[in-house]
Scaffold this active site. Structure first.
Site, PDB file in Angstrom:
ATOM      1  N   ARG A  29      34.200  40.642  56.801  1.00 58.96           N
ATOM      2  CA  ARG A  29      33.438  39.431  56.476  1.00 58.96           C
ATOM      3  C   ARG A  29      34.358  38.455  55.773  1.00 58.96           C
ATOM      4  O   ARG A  29      34.974  38.798  54.761  1.00 58.96           O
ATOM      5  CB  ARG A  29      32.238  39.750  55.581  1.00 58.96           C
ATOM      6  CG  ARG A  29      31.258  38.562  55.465  1.00 58.96           C
ATOM      7  CD  ARG A  29      30.159  38.801  54.441  1.00 58.96           C
ATOM      8  NE  ARG A  29      30.703  38.745  53.092  1.00 58.96           N
ATOM      9  CZ  ARG A  29      30.417  39.621  52.128  1.00 58.96           C
ATOM     10  NH1 ARG A  29      29.613  40.645  52.369  1.00 58.96           N
ATOM     11  NH2 ARG A  29      30.959  39.499  50.930  1.00 58.96           N
TER      12      ARG A  29
ATOM     13  N   GLU B  16      37.621  34.476  50.331  1.00 58.74           N
ATOM     14  CA  GLU B  16      38.282  35.773  50.489  1.00 58.74           C
ATOM     15  C   GLU B  16      37.871  36.377  51.822  1.00 58.74           C
ATOM     16  O   GLU B  16      36.939  35.906  52.478  1.00 58.74           O
ATOM     17  CB  GLU B  16      37.923  36.726  49.351  1.00 58.74           C
ATOM     18  CG  GLU B  16      36.451  37.107  49.301  1.00 58.74           C
ATOM     19  CD  GLU B  16      36.123  38.036  48.145  1.00 58.74           C
ATOM     20  OE1 GLU B  16      37.044  38.420  47.407  1.00 58.74           O
ATOM     21  OE2 GLU B  16      34.938  38.379  47.984  1.00 58.74           O
TER      22      GLU B  16
ATOM     23  N   ASN C  93      36.868  40.259  53.336  1.00 54.99           N
ATOM     24  CA  ASN C  93      36.494  41.614  52.924  1.00 54.99           C
ATOM     25  C   ASN C  93      36.744  42.582  54.072  1.00 54.99           C
ATOM     26  O   ASN C  93      36.265  42.360  55.185  1.00 54.99           O
ATOM     27  CB  ASN C  93      35.016  41.658  52.544  1.00 54.99           C
ATOM     28  CG  ASN C  93      34.673  40.659  51.451  1.00 54.99           C
ATOM     29  OD1 ASN C  93      34.815  40.940  50.287  1.00 54.99           O
ATOM     30  ND2 ASN C  93      34.245  39.471  51.848  1.00 54.99           N
TER      31      ASN C  93
ATOM     32  N   SER D 269      29.076  44.281  53.216  1.00 54.29           N
ATOM     33  CA  SER D 269      27.630  44.525  53.118  1.00 54.29           C
ATOM     34  C   SER D 269      26.798  43.382  53.682  1.00 54.29           C
ATOM     35  O   SER D 269      27.300  42.303  53.990  1.00 54.29           O
ATOM     36  CB  SER D 269      27.250  44.763  51.654  1.00 54.29           C
ATOM     37  OG  SER D 269      27.578  43.633  50.883  1.00 54.29           O
TER      38      SER D 269
ATOM     39  N   LYS E 293      43.586  40.966  47.449  1.00 54.66           N
ATOM     40  CA  LYS E 293      43.809  39.555  47.111  1.00 54.66           C
ATOM     41  C   LYS E 293      45.290  39.191  47.196  1.00 54.66           C
ATOM     42  O   LYS E 293      45.656  38.086  47.565  1.00 54.66           O
ATOM     43  CB  LYS E 293      43.290  39.265  45.696  1.00 54.66           C
ATOM     44  CG  LYS E 293      41.849  39.657  45.439  1.00 54.66           C
ATOM     45  CD  LYS E 293      40.880  38.853  46.268  1.00 54.66           C
ATOM     46  CE  LYS E 293      39.434  39.142  45.870  1.00 54.66           C
ATOM     47  NZ  LYS E 293      39.015  40.530  46.113  1.00 54.66           N
TER      48      LYS E 293
ATOM     49  N   LYS F  73      41.841  35.927  39.839  1.00 50.88           N
ATOM     50  CA  LYS F  73      41.212  37.009  40.610  1.00 50.88           C
ATOM     51  C   LYS F  73      42.057  38.285  40.580  1.00 50.88           C
ATOM     52  O   LYS F  73      43.253  38.236  40.867  1.00 50.88           O
ATOM     53  CB  LYS F  73      41.027  36.575  42.078  1.00 50.88           C
ATOM     54  CG  LYS F  73      40.245  35.286  42.227  1.00 50.88           C
ATOM     55  CD  LYS F  73      40.118  34.847  43.671  1.00 50.88           C
ATOM     56  CE  LYS F  73      38.938  35.514  44.314  1.00 50.88           C
ATOM     57  NZ  LYS F  73      38.636  34.915  45.650  1.00 50.88           N
TER      58      LYS F  73
ATOM     59  N   GLU G 290      37.024  44.501  44.645  1.00 52.41           N
ATOM     60  CA  GLU G 290      35.918  44.053  45.482  1.00 52.41           C
ATOM     61  C   GLU G 290      34.611  44.291  44.729  1.00 52.41           C
ATOM     62  O   GLU G 290      34.551  45.012  43.754  1.00 52.41           O
ATOM     63  CB  GLU G 290      35.904  44.838  46.810  1.00 52.41           C
ATOM     64  CG  GLU G 290      37.194  44.723  47.613  1.00 52.41           C
ATOM     65  CD  GLU G 290      37.509  43.309  48.039  1.00 52.41           C
ATOM     66  OE1 GLU G 290      36.581  42.487  48.160  1.00 52.41           O
ATOM     67  OE2 GLU G 290      38.687  43.002  48.244  1.00 52.41           O
ATOM     68  N   GLY G 291      33.538  43.688  45.265  1.00 52.18           N
ATOM     69  CA  GLY G 291      32.215  43.992  44.743  1.00 52.18           C
ATOM     70  C   GLY G 291      31.645  42.957  43.789  1.00 52.18           C
ATOM     71  O   GLY G 291      30.528  43.092  43.328  1.00 52.18           O
TER      72      GLY G 291
ATOM     73  N   ARG H   9      24.885  33.362  51.103  1.00 50.04           N
ATOM     74  CA  ARG H   9      24.534  33.893  49.781  1.00 50.04           C
ATOM     75  C   ARG H   9      24.497  32.730  48.801  1.00 50.04           C
ATOM     76  O   ARG H   9      25.413  31.902  48.796  1.00 50.04           O
ATOM     77  CB  ARG H   9      25.539  34.964  49.345  1.00 50.04           C
ATOM     78  CG  ARG H   9      25.456  36.229  50.186  1.00 50.04           C
ATOM     79  CD  ARG H   9      26.545  37.216  49.843  1.00 50.04           C
ATOM     80  NE  ARG H   9      27.847  36.640  50.101  1.00 50.04           N
ATOM     81  CZ  ARG H   9      28.976  37.095  49.559  1.00 50.04           C
ATOM     82  NH1 ARG H   9      28.953  38.111  48.717  1.00 50.04           N
ATOM     83  NH2 ARG H   9      30.126  36.533  49.857  1.00 50.04           N
TER      84      ARG H   9
END
Length: 485
Positions: free
Chosen positions: A128, A144, A146, A151, A310, A368, A372-373, A460
């Site tokens: 993603r 970014e 992923n 998810s 990253k 950063k 992740e998350g 989102r």
């Protein structure tokens, strides 16, 4: 610093009675179709509550939406080629593995498996790429990409249908059908998993989902499982955490087959394992190593996991680097167009320059780490504090600095479960900003890409005053794009 606004998809605010009726319908529809989550406050395996979601779809300019949809297969290809370039991964992560223990552990597994020779040459990527609108909404820039535990493909698909329903109930059915784009993220991801399972070529083999010891985001995970069973009923799926695998006992067969509970695993799909908390002891790391040494197809393989860090993203932002991986100037230009400024914090001239920039003007950047998350980034004056504290420390090389993007604002209602909101109707009309994610699927080895597709999207949304936007954490909300000219 958000200079411009986008108009909401319909006139707001809604009359009080209409709002209450719409929120009631929205919550019931969401719960009955899986837009739900287990409560973090009162965890109960037998109960779910509404996942934070916007009442209405949010306006999103059509041109930048199509731009990033069309670039996704190039990004898939880029990540795939990076993952298969040991020299590039090693040089990009050289300083990071000295400063970040988590990345160092992953890199150790990668080097070990590389030296032994990969038992499985094929990798599956369910990716993603995330974006924010920029420059009054006319342009779009990547936040970014992923590559692990990506998810919400399932719930993004459901949310698109939910917003069509809500707009229809408000009298805008035609607009909903025309302006909310088709979204096949769930089917796309599941077809990718099935494609990998078929390549393994053992009809008795299973798919293993690696999950958390305690799973809150259960609906999104299970909907993948149910969709696979519907598309291909003969595939058996099991769920295990790394800790439960360590206790249960996992072994390799005579031909490096991964065997769990006396079943051969064709595909390992990680929905956990991207953060240090998934590895409370050395045993979990041993399980990760064992899986990587097996001939199961991994999603992601450890090299794909590293390709999504990253630091690698920052390395790719250098203009000369893309030419190494993409075959023509047009492809390079398309990818460069969506990249924003990313800066190394290594101990070299570029790193010293970036540290000074961050300290002198912290509001222009985001700091950063290799995590992740969500919930890990540093913003505003805290950037100055952090950079000053680690200016002379090796720790700084585990971080990167990114240009901060200030997307346009708009109004929308955020719906939360009753326990998450103080309002009677649990719907806040707020200034919000949106982040678009584009889903991609890629399957291949070092010699050949066998499948490469863009399969769907997610929006989102968070209140504009929030820096972080995690949905599971209750800060962000699921949303859908309502395309405008």
């Amino acid at each position: 610093m958000n200079a411009c606004r986008l108009e909401p998809c319909i006139q707001l605010p809604l009359p009080k009675e209409k709002l209450k009726e719409s929120v009631d319908k929205a919550k019931d529809w969401a719960l009955m179709h899986g837009i739900s989550i287990r409560s973090r406050k009162n965890f109960n395996k037998d109960q779910v509550q509404v996942l934070p979601v916007t009442l209405l779809p949010s306006s999103f300019p059509r041109k930048p939406f199509l731009t990033v949809k069309n670039v996704q297969t190039l990004l898939n290809e880029l990540i795939h080629k990076v993952a298969h370039d040991k020299e590039f991964l090693t040089s990009s992560l050289k300083s990071t593995v000295q400063a970040d223990p988590f990345t160092a552990k992953l890199f150790h597994i990668y080097e070990t498996v590389y030296k032994k020779g990969f038992s499985q040459s094929i990798s599956l990527g369910l990716l993603r790429s995330d974006y924010l609108l920029h420059d009054d909404g006319c342009k779009i820039k990547q936040v970014e990409i992923n590559t692990v535990a990506t998810s919400f493909a399932a719930l993004a698909t459901v949310t698109s249908e939910y917003h069509k329903y809500i707009l229809g109930e408000l009298g805008y059915r035609k607009k909903a059908c025309e302006q909310i784009p088709e979204n096949n993220a769930l089917t796309g991801f599941c077809k990718g998993l099935i494609f990998a399972w078929e390549l393994y070529n053992n009809p008795e083999a299973i798919i293993l989902f690696i999950v958390e010891d305690v799973t809150y985001n259960i609906s999104d995970q299970r909907l993948h499982e149910f969709e696979i069973r519907q598309l291909c009923p003969k595939i058996k799926i099991i769920r295990r955490s790394l800790t439960s695998l360590a206790l249960e006992g996992v072994k390799l067969g005579p031909n490096k087959e991964l065997i769990v509970s006396n079943m051969v695993v064709a595909v390992v799909y990680y929905r956990s394992g991207y953060e240090l908390e998934a590895y409370p002891t050395e045993k979990e790391w041993e399980i990760r190593m064992l899986i990587e040494c097996s001939c199961a197809i991994k999603c992601p393989s450890v090299q794909y996991h590293l390709a999504g860090t990253k630091k690698v993203q920052q390395s790719l932002a250098q203009p000369s680097v893309l030419k190494k991986f993409l075959k023509d100037d047009a492809s390079v230009a398309k990818v460069q167009e969506i990249f924003t400024g990313l800066y190394t914090l290594d101990f070299n001239d570029d790193g010293e320059k970036a540290v000074k920039m961050g300290i002198n003007d912290p509001n222009k950047f985001v700091l950063k780490p290799q995590r992740e998350g969500g919930g890990n980034n540093v913003y505003n004056e805290n950037i100055r504090t952090w950079l000053n504290s680690m200016k002379e420390s090796q720790e700084r090389t585990a971080w990167i600095l990114m240009d901060r993007i200030y997307p346009p604002l708009q109004k929308n209602y955020l719906i939360r479960a009753a326990e998450e909101s103080s309002l009677e109707d649990n719907a806040d009309l707020s200034d919000i900003i949106t982040e678009l994610g584009i889903y991609g699927v890629i399957v291949g080895d070092s010699n050949e890409i066998m499948l490469n597709k863009q399969v769907g999207h997610i929006l989102r949304t968070k209140i504009s005053s929030e820096d972080e936007g995690g949905i599971v954490a209750g800060v962000g909300a699921l949303d859908s794009p309502y395309l405008i000219s």
